[in-house]
Design a protein around this motif. Structure first.
Motif, PDB file in Angstrom:
ATOM      1  N   LYS A  47      -1.289  20.941  -7.003  1.00 13.11           N
ATOM      2  CA  LYS A  47      -0.671  19.582  -6.109  1.00 13.11           C
ATOM      3  C   LYS A  47       0.609  19.421  -6.870  1.00 13.11           C
ATOM      4  O   LYS A  47       1.561  19.215  -6.228  1.00 13.11           O
ATOM      5  N   GLU A  50       5.505  13.927  -3.559  1.00 10.33           N
ATOM      6  CA  GLU A  50       4.728  13.721  -4.547  1.00 10.33           C
ATOM      7  C   GLU A  50       3.467  14.507  -4.491  1.00 10.33           C
ATOM      8  O   GLU A  50       3.098  14.883  -3.338  1.00 10.33           O
ATOM      9  N   SER A 107       0.475  13.302  -4.482  1.00 10.94           N
ATOM     10  CA  SER A 107      -0.362  12.761  -3.377  1.00 10.94           C
ATOM     11  C   SER A 107      -0.253  12.986  -2.080  1.00 10.94           C
ATOM     12  O   SER A 107      -0.875  12.462  -1.088  1.00 10.94           O
ATOM     13  N   ASN A 108       1.020  13.654  -1.853  1.00 10.14           N
ATOM     14  CA  ASN A 108       1.283  14.118  -0.541  1.00 10.14           C
ATOM     15  C   ASN A 108       0.692  15.476  -0.277  1.00 10.14           C
ATOM     16  O   ASN A 108       1.067  16.030   0.886  1.00 10.14           O
ATOM     17  N   ASN A 114       6.428  10.589   4.589  1.00 11.51           N
ATOM     18  CA  ASN A 114       6.230   9.299   4.318  1.00 11.51           C
ATOM     19  C   ASN A 114       6.933   8.075   5.200  1.00 11.51           C
ATOM     20  O   ASN A 114       6.641   7.006   5.322  1.00 11.51           O
ATOM     21  N   ASN A 130       1.578  12.086   4.392  1.00 13.73           N
ATOM     22  CA  ASN A 130       1.452  10.743   3.772  1.00 13.73           C
ATOM     23  C   ASN A 130       0.083  10.666   3.213  1.00 13.73           C
ATOM     24  O   ASN A 130      -1.053  11.119   3.295  1.00 13.73           O
ATOM     25  N   LYS A 131       0.251   9.799   2.072  1.00 16.00           N
ATOM     26  CA  LYS A 131      -0.999   9.800   1.009  1.00 16.00           C
ATOM     27  C   LYS A 131      -2.021   9.219   1.650  1.00 16.00           C
ATOM     28  O   LYS A 131      -3.152   9.629   1.442  1.00 16.00           O
ATOM     29  N   GLU A 132      -2.073   8.329   2.697  1.00 18.54           N
ATOM     30  CA  GLU A 132      -3.096   7.780   3.423  1.00 18.54           C
ATOM     31  C   GLU A 132      -3.982   8.841   4.348  1.00 18.54           C
ATOM     32  O   GLU A 132      -5.268   9.046   3.967  1.00 18.54           O
ATOM     33  N   ASP A 151      -5.719  11.098   1.457  1.00 19.79           N
ATOM     34  CA  ASP A 151      -6.809  10.616   1.050  1.00 19.79           C
ATOM     35  C   ASP A 151      -7.958  10.669   2.037  1.00 19.79           C
ATOM     36  O   ASP A 151      -9.103  10.910   1.500  1.00 19.79           O
TER      37      ASP A 151
END
Length: 371
Positions: A81, A91, A93-94, A220, A248-250, A253
């Motif tokens: 990642k 990032e 997280s993306n 983002n 997007n991180k959301e 996740d």
């Protein structure tokens, strides 16, 4: 005792003939991914890299093969990642690692859509969009691409109109099989699309390394925009099945909850890490294939074929004759995605020369019949 037990049930159940759980109608009627393959010869039909993975990747993978009895440590996924994020200027997280680009598409179709939802994609486009749409029971809007000289282009007005009625819009950019750029990471256009959709906009950038443009930086700013990537093409890792989604991180996740930390196999993960630690080799492959593509483009035109320009590792050819079977007889495989058109993967210079020679002989001899 056995006979007494059976007598308790109706005749239908005797002999253990249990009725199967009902399979959804749309799944029964769906068609799987289909193609003709060859075991020996020149493979110019699946948009693979003609070059083997470099030895340093194979050697690194070999170091981990003896650990196949254990699940990979989470640190390896984290490392992948981090590298994919650095490569794309986003990032960690993306990044959502997947088994090839197809794994990213499958995660989207299976987790963000329900039977009866509407999906919009171009025609022609990557065939797995129609496969996933069929097996998920989705309603489909197809937008016919417009032939424009040496290129194919997007029908923007129709795209914007259909987007308002869609839960998902998926666009392969560059387009497969035409090889043409579509939105070209145009921020103004992507923002209008993203704001119009009551769902997600997916840009399939499987050929990013060849096109050179990307919308990765927008995930983002527009949380419903997702980017699909693969290491199958420029990085020569098709059978390793390693890719990733940029989102997007959301979104990442949420998708992480639907998977396990082990979905990308250990050899694939190591190959992906090692490739992204040394991306310069992919740039060399892209440069060489681009040179071969230009040679093949001009050579096919000299044969009198209608060939479109491309920003990918393949060419799109318009011809009503049967070129597929005469080439298969010569152990050269190309793809016929739709009637009247062929898609030819760019191989090594030697493979391109062999193809051109074979096509010249076929066209001259009349072996290619009008269809």
């Amino acid at each position: 005792m056995y006979k007494k037990f059976l007598n308790l049930f109706p005749p239908f159940y005797q002999g253990f003939r249990i009725a199967p759980t009902e399979i959804p109608k749309w799944l029964k009627e769906a068609k799987e991914y289909d193609y003709s393959d060859i075991k020996e010869g020149i493979r110019l039909h699946l948009n693979e890299s003609p070059y083997s993975p470099p030895n340093f990747i194979i050697q690194e993978v070999e170091k981990y093969l003896s650990q196949g009895n254990r699940y990979q440590h989470p640190d390896l996924t984290s490392r992948f990642k981090e590298l994919a994020a650095e490569y794309n200027k986003v990032e960690p997280s993306n990044i959502f690692p997947t088994p090839g680009g197809d794994g990213a598409l499958r995660a989207i179709f299976y987790n963000f859509l329900n039977p009866g939802d509407t999906v919009t994609y171009n025609f022609p486009s990557y065939s797995m969009y129609s496969v996933y749409s069929a097996v998920r029971g989705l309603k489909v809007n197809k937008i016919n691409l417009v032939e424009d000289g040496d290129w194919w282009k997007e029908d923007i007005d129709k795209l914007l109109d259909f987007a308002k009625k869609s839960k998902l819009v998926v666009i392969d950019d560059p387009n497969n099989p035409t090889g043409s750029p579509m939105l070209k990471a145009n921020k103004d256009l992507i923002s209008i699309l993203a704001e119009s959709i009551n769902g997600f906009l997916v840009l399939d950038e499987a050929y990013y390394e060849f096109s050179g443009y990307t919308a990765a930086s927008l995930v983002n700013e527009y949380p419903n925009v997702m980017i699909v990537r693969t290491l199958s093409k420029a990085f020569s890792l098709a059978s390793y099945r390693v890719g990733y989604l940029i989102a997007n991180k959301e979104v990442v996740d949420a998708l992480t909850k639907t998977s396990t930390p082990f979905d990308v196999a250990l050899p694939s993960l190591i190959a992906g890490i090692t490739a992204l630690e040394n991306p310069s080799y992919a740039r060399k492959i892209v440069n060489e294939i681009t040179e071969n593509r230009e040679y093949l483009y001009s050579s096919l035109k000299k044969l009198g074929l209608k060939v479109y320009k491309s920003v990918t590792n393949f060419l799109f050819v318009k011809d009503n004759r049967d070129l597929l079977n005469p080439l298969m007889e010569r152990k050269i495989a190309i793809r016929k995605p739709i009637d009247g058109f062929y898609r030819i993967t760019v191989g090594t210079r030697e493979q391109c020369e062999i193809l051109v020679k074979a096509l010249g002989e076929i066209l001259e001899s009349g072996d290619s019949k009008q269809r």
